[in-house]
Every structure is written in C-alpha cells, then in structure tokens.
Scaffold this motif. Structure first.
Motif, PDB file in Angstrom:
ATOM      1  N   GLY A  63     -10.228  -2.107  -6.995  1.00 34.01           N
ATOM      2  CA  GLY A  63     -10.116  -1.073  -8.015  1.00 34.01           C
ATOM      3  C   GLY A  63      -9.230   0.094  -7.637  1.00 34.01           C
ATOM      4  N   GLU A  64      -8.464  -0.042  -6.568  1.00 37.83           N
ATOM      5  CA  GLU A  64      -7.583   1.045  -6.137  1.00 37.83           C
ATOM      6  C   GLU A  64      -6.403   1.242  -7.083  1.00 37.83           C
ATOM      7  N   ILE A  65      -5.929   0.150  -7.667  1.00 38.55           N
ATOM      8  CA  ILE A  65      -4.787   0.202  -8.583  1.00 38.55           C
ATOM      9  C   ILE A  65      -5.024  -0.763  -9.726  1.00 38.55           C
ATOM     10  N   GLU A  66      -4.217  -0.596 -10.768  1.00 38.55           N
ATOM     11  CA  GLU A  66      -4.215  -1.542 -11.882  1.00 38.55           C
ATOM     12  C   GLU A  66      -2.780  -2.012 -12.094  1.00 38.55           C
ATOM     13  N   VAL A  67      -2.585  -3.315 -12.058  1.00 35.37           N
ATOM     14  CA  VAL A  67      -1.276  -3.904 -12.343  1.00 35.37           C
ATOM     15  C   VAL A  67      -1.308  -4.369 -13.792  1.00 35.37           C
ATOM     16  N   VAL A  68      -0.383  -3.842 -14.593  1.00 38.01           N
ATOM     17  CA  VAL A  68      -0.386  -4.158 -16.014  1.00 38.01           C
ATOM     18  C   VAL A  68       0.700  -5.146 -16.419  1.00 38.01           C
ATOM     19  N   ARG A 122       0.834  -1.202   0.000  1.00 35.42           N
ATOM     20  CA  ARG A 122       0.000   0.000   0.000  1.00 35.42           C
ATOM     21  C   ARG A 122       0.875   1.263   0.000  1.00 35.42           C
ATOM     22  N   VAL A 123       1.901   1.269   0.823  1.00 37.59           N
ATOM     23  CA  VAL A 123       2.802   2.432   0.880  1.00 37.59           C
ATOM     24  C   VAL A 123       3.526   2.607  -0.451  1.00 37.59           C
ATOM     25  N   VAL A 124       3.975   1.498  -1.038  1.00 34.83           N
ATOM     26  CA  VAL A 124       4.641   1.557  -2.346  1.00 34.83           C
ATOM     27  C   VAL A 124       3.726   2.221  -3.365  1.00 34.83           C
ATOM     28  N   PHE A 125       2.492   1.721  -3.461  1.00 34.38           N
ATOM     29  CA  PHE A 125       1.574   2.242  -4.473  1.00 34.38           C
ATOM     30  C   PHE A 125       1.110   3.659  -4.167  1.00 34.38           C
ATOM     31  N   GLU A 126       0.871   3.977  -2.909  1.00 37.68           N
ATOM     32  CA  GLU A 126       0.449   5.338  -2.565  1.00 37.68           C
ATOM     33  C   GLU A 126       1.533   6.352  -2.931  1.00 37.68           C
ATOM     34  N   GLU A 127       2.778   5.983  -2.715  1.00 36.28           N
ATOM     35  CA  GLU A 127       3.879   6.878  -3.083  1.00 36.28           C
ATOM     36  C   GLU A 127       3.904   7.115  -4.590  1.00 36.28           C
ATOM     37  N   LEU A 128       3.711   6.061  -5.362  1.00 40.37           N
ATOM     38  CA  LEU A 128       3.731   6.178  -6.822  1.00 40.37           C
ATOM     39  C   LEU A 128       2.469   6.871  -7.345  1.00 40.37           C
ATOM     40  N   LYS A 129       1.350   6.633  -6.688  1.00 32.91           N
ATOM     41  CA  LYS A 129       0.118   7.326  -7.077  1.00 32.91           C
ATOM     42  C   LYS A 129       0.253   8.830  -6.855  1.00 32.91           C
ATOM     43  N   ALA A 130       0.960   9.214  -5.792  1.00 33.31           N
ATOM     44  CA  ALA A 130       1.167  10.636  -5.510  1.00 33.31           C
ATOM     45  C   ALA A 130       1.986  11.311  -6.610  1.00 33.31           C
ATOM     46  N   MET A 131       2.710  10.513  -7.378  1.00 30.51           N
ATOM     47  CA  MET A 131       3.491  11.031  -8.503  1.00 30.51           C
ATOM     48  C   MET A 131       2.640  11.133  -9.776  1.00 30.51           C
ATOM     49  N   GLY A 132       1.386  10.674  -9.688  1.00 34.33           N
ATOM     50  CA  GLY A 132       0.470  10.786 -10.817  1.00 34.33           C
ATOM     51  C   GLY A 132       0.215   9.507 -11.583  1.00 34.33           C
ATOM     52  N   PHE A 133       0.737   8.391 -11.125  1.00 33.60           N
ATOM     53  CA  PHE A 133       0.556   7.118 -11.838  1.00 33.60           C
ATOM     54  C   PHE A 133      -0.644   6.347 -11.305  1.00 33.60           C
ATOM     55  N   SER A 134      -1.285   5.601 -12.189  1.00 38.13           N
ATOM     56  CA  SER A 134      -2.409   4.754 -11.778  1.00 38.13           C
ATOM     57  C   SER A 134      -2.256   3.321 -12.278  1.00 38.13           C
ATOM     58  N   GLU A 135      -1.287   3.068 -13.131  1.00 38.75           N
ATOM     59  CA  GLU A 135      -0.984   1.734 -13.625  1.00 38.75           C
ATOM     60  C   GLU A 135       0.432   1.374 -13.220  1.00 38.75           C
ATOM     61  N   PHE A 136       0.623   0.082 -12.858  1.00 40.92           N
ATOM     62  CA  PHE A 136       1.888  -0.311 -12.254  1.00 40.92           C
ATOM     63  C   PHE A 136       2.414  -1.641 -12.768  1.00 40.92           C
ATOM     64  N   GLU A 137       3.728  -1.763 -12.739  1.00 37.36           N
ATOM     65  CA  GLU A 137       4.409  -3.026 -12.945  1.00 37.36           C
ATOM     66  C   GLU A 137       4.934  -3.453 -11.578  1.00 37.36           C
ATOM     67  N   VAL A 138       4.675  -4.681 -11.195  1.00 43.85           N
ATOM     68  CA  VAL A 138       5.136  -5.200  -9.909  1.00 43.85           C
ATOM     69  C   VAL A 138       6.460  -5.921 -10.141  1.00 43.85           C
ATOM     70  N   ASN A 139       7.426  -5.668  -9.275  1.00 45.63           N
ATOM     71  CA  ASN A 139       8.748  -6.245  -9.501  1.00 45.63           C
ATOM     72  C   ASN A 139       9.121  -7.275  -8.446  1.00 45.63           C
ATOM     73  N   VAL A 140      10.329  -7.764  -8.542  1.00 44.34           N
ATOM     74  CA  VAL A 140      10.831  -8.874  -7.745  1.00 44.34           C
ATOM     75  C   VAL A 140      10.962  -8.559  -6.255  1.00 44.34           C
ATOM     76  N   VAL A 145      -0.180 -10.365  -1.754  1.00 46.55           N
ATOM     77  CA  VAL A 145      -1.565 -10.509  -1.276  1.00 46.55           C
ATOM     78  C   VAL A 145      -2.198  -9.125  -1.094  1.00 46.55           C
ATOM     79  N   GLU A 146      -1.451  -8.199  -0.518  1.00 48.88           N
ATOM     80  CA  GLU A 146      -1.942  -6.836  -0.332  1.00 48.88           C
ATOM     81  C   GLU A 146      -2.243  -6.183  -1.689  1.00 48.88           C
ATOM     82  N   THR A 147      -1.386  -6.432  -2.660  1.00 43.47           N
ATOM     83  CA  THR A 147      -1.582  -5.904  -4.011  1.00 43.47           C
ATOM     84  C   THR A 147      -2.846  -6.481  -4.635  1.00 43.47           C
ATOM     85  N   GLU A 148      -3.049  -7.789  -4.471  1.00 46.58           N
ATOM     86  CA  GLU A 148      -4.253  -8.429  -5.019  1.00 46.58           C
ATOM     87  C   GLU A 148      -5.522  -7.803  -4.453  1.00 46.58           C
TER      88      GLU A 148
END
Length: 88
Positions: free
Chosen positions: A52-57, A17-35, A43-46
């Motif tokens: 619908g909070e994020i989209e993993v592409v 959640r913290v990872v995505f919130e930080e990136l969302k604050a930069m203006g992104f809504s689509e993400f690539e999840v890494n290693v 599980v938190e990402t799922e």
C-alpha cells in the motif's frame, strides 16, 4: 486523481523505491510505470503496491524493458504493436 509517469526520473535511478520516493516528495501518490524499469525494479514496485505504499494506475507501453535492451535506452518506439510483421 492525477498520476505522474516514472518517465520523469526512472532513467536516473536503478531502484524503484528511489524513483517513487522522489515523485512522492513532489506530492504524487499515483503513478504510471514506464519502459525504463528493469525486471528487478518491477518486482520492487509490486512489493510497494502490495504493502500500500504506492498505487500504479497505468503502464506506459511495455514494462519491464525487454532482455537485450539497455534499460536507459528503452523507447516507446521499439515495438510497433500495429505492425503485421512479427519482426518489428
């Protein structure tokens, strides 16, 4: 669509959640999840995807980090998918 990889900040946080919130604050809504995601972070990402909070592409290499490997030490070079040797 332009997505951003969690490679930018995942090593610095233990919460997806913290990872995505930080990136969302930069203006992104689509993400690539890494290693650098643990099983718990996946599980938190799922859950975030399901609500619908994020989209993993895409998923970069393997995810989550394999058992026995320190999360912050994960590397895209850990496994060689083109190798015929099952040990590498």
């Amino acid at each position: 669509m332009i997505a951003i990889s969690t490679a930018l900040n995942a090593r610095h946080h233990s919460s997806a959640r913290v990872v995505f919130e930080e990136l969302k604050a930069m203006g992104f809504s689509e993400f690539e999840v890494n290693v650098h995601f643990s099983e718990e972070m996946v599980v938190e990402t799922e859950r975030m995807v399901a609500t619908g909070e994020i989209e993993v592409v895409s998923v970069h290499n393997y995810c989550p980090v394999p058992p026995g490997i320190e999360r912050t030490s994960g590397s895209g070079d850990l496994f060689h998918f083109s190798s015929e040797d099952p040990e590498v």
